[in-house]
Every structure is written in structure tokens, then in C-alpha cells.
Design an enzyme around this catalytic site. Structure first.
Site, PDB file in Angstrom:
ATOM      1  N   HIS A  44      60.277  25.184  59.765  1.00 45.35           N
ATOM      2  CA  HIS A  44      61.478  24.572  60.320  1.00 45.35           C
ATOM      3  C   HIS A  44      62.315  25.551  61.143  1.00 45.35           C
ATOM      4  O   HIS A  44      63.215  25.121  61.869  1.00 45.35           O
ATOM      5  CB  HIS A  44      62.337  23.985  59.194  1.00 45.35           C
ATOM      6  CG  HIS A  44      61.822  22.666  58.704  1.00 45.35           C
ATOM      7  ND1 HIS A  44      60.646  22.549  58.017  1.00 45.35           N
ATOM      8  CD2 HIS A  44      62.322  21.411  58.812  1.00 45.35           C
ATOM      9  CE1 HIS A  44      60.441  21.282  57.701  1.00 45.35           C
ATOM     10  NE2 HIS A  44      61.439  20.563  58.176  1.00 45.35           N
ATOM     11  N   SER A  65      57.789  22.736  64.907  1.00 43.64           N
ATOM     12  CA  SER A  65      56.348  22.501  64.921  1.00 43.64           C
ATOM     13  C   SER A  65      55.734  22.867  66.270  1.00 43.64           C
ATOM     14  O   SER A  65      56.344  22.656  67.319  1.00 43.64           O
ATOM     15  CB  SER A  65      56.046  21.030  64.618  1.00 43.64           C
ATOM     16  OG  SER A  65      56.511  20.663  63.337  1.00 43.64           O
ATOM     17  N   GLU A  78      31.280  27.626  43.832  1.00 46.08           N
ATOM     18  CA  GLU A  78      31.591  26.332  44.414  1.00 46.08           C
ATOM     19  C   GLU A  78      31.419  26.392  45.934  1.00 46.08           C
ATOM     20  O   GLU A  78      31.542  27.449  46.555  1.00 46.08           O
ATOM     21  CB  GLU A  78      33.035  25.937  44.071  1.00 46.08           C
ATOM     22  CG  GLU A  78      33.232  25.528  42.620  1.00 46.08           C
ATOM     23  CD  GLU A  78      32.789  24.102  42.355  1.00 46.08           C
ATOM     24  OE1 GLU A  78      31.583  23.802  42.552  1.00 46.08           O
ATOM     25  OE2 GLU A  78      33.630  23.291  41.946  1.00 46.08           O
ATOM     26  N   LYS A 103      52.841   7.741  60.465  1.00 47.19           N
ATOM     27  CA  LYS A 103      51.541   8.356  60.758  1.00 47.19           C
ATOM     28  C   LYS A 103      50.973   9.049  59.531  1.00 47.19           C
ATOM     29  O   LYS A 103      49.766   8.979  59.245  1.00 47.19           O
ATOM     30  CB  LYS A 103      51.723   9.359  61.892  1.00 47.19           C
ATOM     31  CG  LYS A 103      50.498   9.566  62.770  1.00 47.19           C
ATOM     32  CD  LYS A 103      50.867  10.285  64.047  1.00 47.19           C
ATOM     33  CE  LYS A 103      49.698  10.289  65.021  1.00 47.19           C
ATOM     34  NZ  LYS A 103      50.069  10.874  66.317  1.00 47.19           N
ATOM     35  N   ASP A 104      51.847   9.732  58.774  1.00 48.24           N
ATOM     36  CA  ASP A 104      51.396  10.423  57.572  1.00 48.24           C
ATOM     37  C   ASP A 104      50.949   9.447  56.497  1.00 48.24           C
ATOM     38  O   ASP A 104      49.970   9.710  55.780  1.00 48.24           O
ATOM     39  CB  ASP A 104      52.508  11.323  57.026  1.00 48.24           C
ATOM     40  CG  ASP A 104      52.700  12.583  57.867  1.00 48.24           C
ATOM     41  OD1 ASP A 104      51.736  12.996  58.527  1.00 48.24           O
ATOM     42  OD2 ASP A 104      53.807  13.143  57.870  1.00 48.24           O
TER      43      ASP A 104
END
Length: 436
Positions: free
Chosen positions: A219, A223, A291, A247-248
Site C-alpha cells: 500500500h 499496486s 513433496e 474479480k477476487d
């Protein structure tokens, strides 16, 4: 980042004003993920992965807390306690699969998040600290995932812990002391299981704390965006809510759909069959493998098979494995190109995709037996991995001629929508600017 045109939170009720004057939590949320936080208008779905990673972390913490209520960190009881969770605890099988599959999904999302940052240059100034905090989160994830894998105390868990912790013994002078300290003894036993359990429980909360710093660091400069062009004015932004919350939520719907399919229909697809056998120190598996999300670095570790300059091959492998991760911390200073996005760097874009293929090859080799041709392939792939960061990126950043950048985000959006450059610039100029 302070935007003069951003909306500000104004409580409308007496209760809201009372809370805002004493604990301005609604103001913080409004300014962080609400209408008070303007973001670039051209963010695509690749920018969903930050939110998805945060949700994946929350799922891991919640399921982990419940699983810890039924788990017993004792070498004689650990494997059976996992079986007890699977068979006797109400919905225990689902919680266990959600936690195990959730770890893989968490890494998938984070890897996509990292590669998106690499492609769009999100590590470049002024976002260096944001990138560094992201790499810290990634390291903590790797440590947490390894310790969680050991807790099952199956064959692959036990021997994976034996092999990975034994790597530290290759460090000169202090290696054996570090190895003994990690295990709490000379081989994986009760002390190992207890300390791995406590750290596996603790580290997700540490990750959560670093995530808060990561979001805070985001912030400050704001972005990044697919063009890599800085925000020029209100015409370049839209409020985070409702545009990007919608959108998220769409991204979350897709994520949880895929997550549910794997949990309910393919829960063991990403696991090792040997880990459903109780740990046996007297029986070594034919093929010890971690893994899948560690495979690229495991391939780099195994790529060193010959002693060189009086340094054992094992130590070279350990140094290379840790250096492969450490290089990512120095990326903001290795790539000196002033252009952020690979959309405007044709040569860098080409080598980015070569690098992606190289990482996939390393992952494939890491999951295969330590034999030819996989060892030879992993050696070439490991050599290219280091060459990409230490040779190719610095050279490209000096010799490459980027494509012309748009003057603003809005110009790029309007041009992509089919408008001419002149019409786009005229539309941008028509937007009223905020008063100084």
C-alpha cells in the site's frame, strides 16, 4: 500511497463515529481493501493470486488448529493418531485432506504469484521491500511445509527428514552441531517430532504476521500493473471495491471449485504412496523424494555429483540449493532495466518463458530417481537457472531496446480496446484532474 482523489471514510452513525475515534478499524479496512483504495484499472486475473494465497493460508491455519487437537507428537503414536483422525474423528478425513491438499494448492498459488511478479517486474523500484517480504514468506512456507510433512511419520516422512536434515552436516566446522540441534539428537526421534510439531504450529502465525507487513508494503507504492507504468491520475484508477472484490470473488469461486474436486475425488494424487506406511528406520525406500513443491531445488541439490576444488559434492549441492533461493532476494538489483513489464521487453519475455520451462524441467528431474538421464538433465537445467539470473538478466537489461511505453495506464487500456493512440490521449486529457 496517498491519492488526492481517493474517497475517505466518513462514519454516518453515532456508534460509527464513537468507534472510529477510538479504534478506527472500519477506516483501516475501507482504506485498505475498500472504496478508499484506488488501484490501477488494468489489473488482470493474474493479480488475483495474492488474495488467493491469503485465503489458502487461512484455510491451512483453521484446519491445522483442528488437526492439532487430535494429533499426538510421539514416534510410537504419531502415525496411528493420523489414522485415528482419518477413521474415527467426525469429518477428520476431510480436514486432513483439506490440510494436505491445501498445502499443495497454497504452493501452486504462490508459485503463480511469484512468476507473475517476475513477468511484470513487480520486484523493481519502488517495490523492493514488497518483493523481499514475499521471499521471506516463501522461505517460511518451505520450512513449515517440510516440518508438516514429517509429522505424518510415514516412511517418506521419516526418510525425508533424515536426508534433508543430514544436508546441514555438510557445512564445515558447525555442520554436525547444526544437524544434531535440528533433530534434538543423532537421528529423527521423539525430540525431532516434538520440535517440528511446535514449529509447524507456530510458523503459520509468523507467516500471517509477515503477510500483514507484505500488504502494508504494497500500500505504500501502490499496486504494479501489466504495463508497468506509474499511475498518472484518477483516470488510471478504480476503487478496489466493488471492481476488484468482484474479480477476487470470481477467482475464489474457481479456486474452491478446483480445491473441492481434488479434496473429494483426487486427495492422494499429489502425495507419496510410501507415506501411508508407518516409518521404519530399518527399511529404506528405493526412492526418497520430498513433496512436489520442493522438486526443482531438490534437483539442483542432486545435480552436483563430483568433488571440485577439494570441496565435497554434497556441500556444493547444499550451497547451490540455498543459493538458488537466495538469488531471488537480489533480483531487484540484478535486473537494472528501467522498464518493468515484459510486455514491452521482447527479449526479456523470450528468456522469461525459457526460464519457466527450465523450472518445469528441474521439477520433473527432482521427482525422478537419482540416475541417468535425469541427473545429466538436471545439471544442464541447474546451470541455466543460475545463468539466467547472473548472466542473462544483467546483459539483457543493458542491451535490450524496449518497445515504446504508453504515456499512461488509461492510454494502454483504451488502445487495447481498439481506440487509436490519438483518441486514447484525447479521452485521457478530457478527464478532470483533482485540485492541488
Amino acid at each position: 500511497m496517498s491519492f488526492p482523489w481517493a474517497k475517505h471514510y466518513e462514519p454516518t452513525t453515532e456508534v460509527g463515529k464513537w468507534i472510529d475515534s477510538r479504534l478506527p478499524l472500519p477506516r483501516l479496512i475501507y482504506d485498505s481493501v475498500g472504496a478508499g483504495y484506488p488501484v490501477p484499472k488494468n489489473l488482470n486475473y493474474f493479480y488475483n493470486f495474492g488474495v488467493l494465497a491469503g485465503v489458502a493460508l487461512v484455510v491451512q491455519i483453521i484446519t491445522g488448529i483442528i488437526l492439532a487437537m487430535h494429533y499426538t507428537p510421539n514416534v510410537g503414536l504419531a502415525f496411528n493418531s493420523v489414522e485415528h483422525i482419518m477413521r474415527d474423528v467426525n469429518s477428520g478425513w476431510m480436514l486432513r485432506y483439506m490440510h494436505a491438499v491445501g498445502a499443495s494448492f497454497f504452493f501452486i498459488v504462490v508459485y503463480l504469484h511469484i512468476f507473475r511478479g517476475l513477468y511484470y517486474g513487480s520486484y523493481k523500484p519502488p517495490r523492493e521491500v514488497l518483493w523481499l517480504l514475499g521471499m521471506v514468506i516463501y522461505l517460511l512456507m518451505m520450512a513449515t511445509g517440510f516440518m508438516g510433512y514429517v509429522l505424518v511419520w510415514g516412511q517418506m516422512s521419516f526418510w525425508g527428514a533424515t536426508v534433508i536434515t543430514n544436508l546441514f552436516s555438510a557445512i564445515p566446522v558447525v555442520g554436525e552441531a547444526i544437524h544434531t540441534w535440528l533433530l534434538g539428537g543423532f537421528s529423527p526421534d521423539n525430540a525431532t517430532l516434538n520440535r517440528f510439531f511446535s514449529l509447524h504450529y507456530l510458523l503459520p502465525f509468523v507467516i500471517f504476521g509477515v503477510v500483514i507487513l507484505h500488504v502494508w508494503a504494497l500500500h505504500i507504492p501502490g499496486s504494479n500493473n501489466p504495463t508497468g507504468v506509474d499511475i498518472k491520475g484518477p483516470q488510471d484508477t478504480v476503487p478496489f471495491h466493488p471492481y476488484y472484490t468482484a474479480k477476487d470473488f470470481f477467482g475464489l469461486g474457481v479456486y474452491f471449485t478446483l480445491f473441492a474436486i481434488v479434496v473429494f475425488y483426487l486427495p492422494n494424487a499429489l502425495g507419496e504412496p510410501d507415506n501411508y506406511i508407518a516409518a521404519n528406520p530399518l527399511s529404506t525406500p528405493a526412492h526418497i523424494v520430498p513433496e512436489w513443491y520442493y522438486w526443482p531445488f531438490y534437483a539442483i541439490l542432486r545435480a552436483f555429483t563430483v568433488n571440485f576444488l577439494w570441496v565435497p559434492a554434497k556441500l556444493w549441492g547444499v550451497l547451490a540449493m540455498f543459493s538458488a533461493i537466495l538469488l531471488l532476494f537480489f533480483l531487484p538489483w540484478l535486473d537494472k532495466s528501467p522498464v518493468r513489464s515484459n510486455n514491452y521487453r521482447p527479449l526479456s519475455k523470450l528468456f522469461f518463458w525459457v526460464f519457466v520451462v527450465d523450472c518445469l524441467i528441474l521439477g520433473l528431474c527432482g521427482g525422478k530417481p537419482a540416475a541417468e538421464p535425469w541427473l545429466r538433465i538436471s545439471q544442464f537445467a541447474a546451470a541455466y537457472y543460475f545463468a539466467h539470473f547472473l548472466i542473462i538478466l544483467p546483459i539483457i537489461s543493458r542491451i535490450e531496446r524496449p518497445l515504446p511505453l504508453p504515456k499512461s495506464i488509461s492510454e494502454a487500456v483504451l488502445t487495447n480496446a481498439g481506440h487509436s493512440v490519438e483518441a486514447a490521449r484525447a479521452a485521457v486529457a478530457a478527464v478532470p484532474q483533482p485540485a492541488a
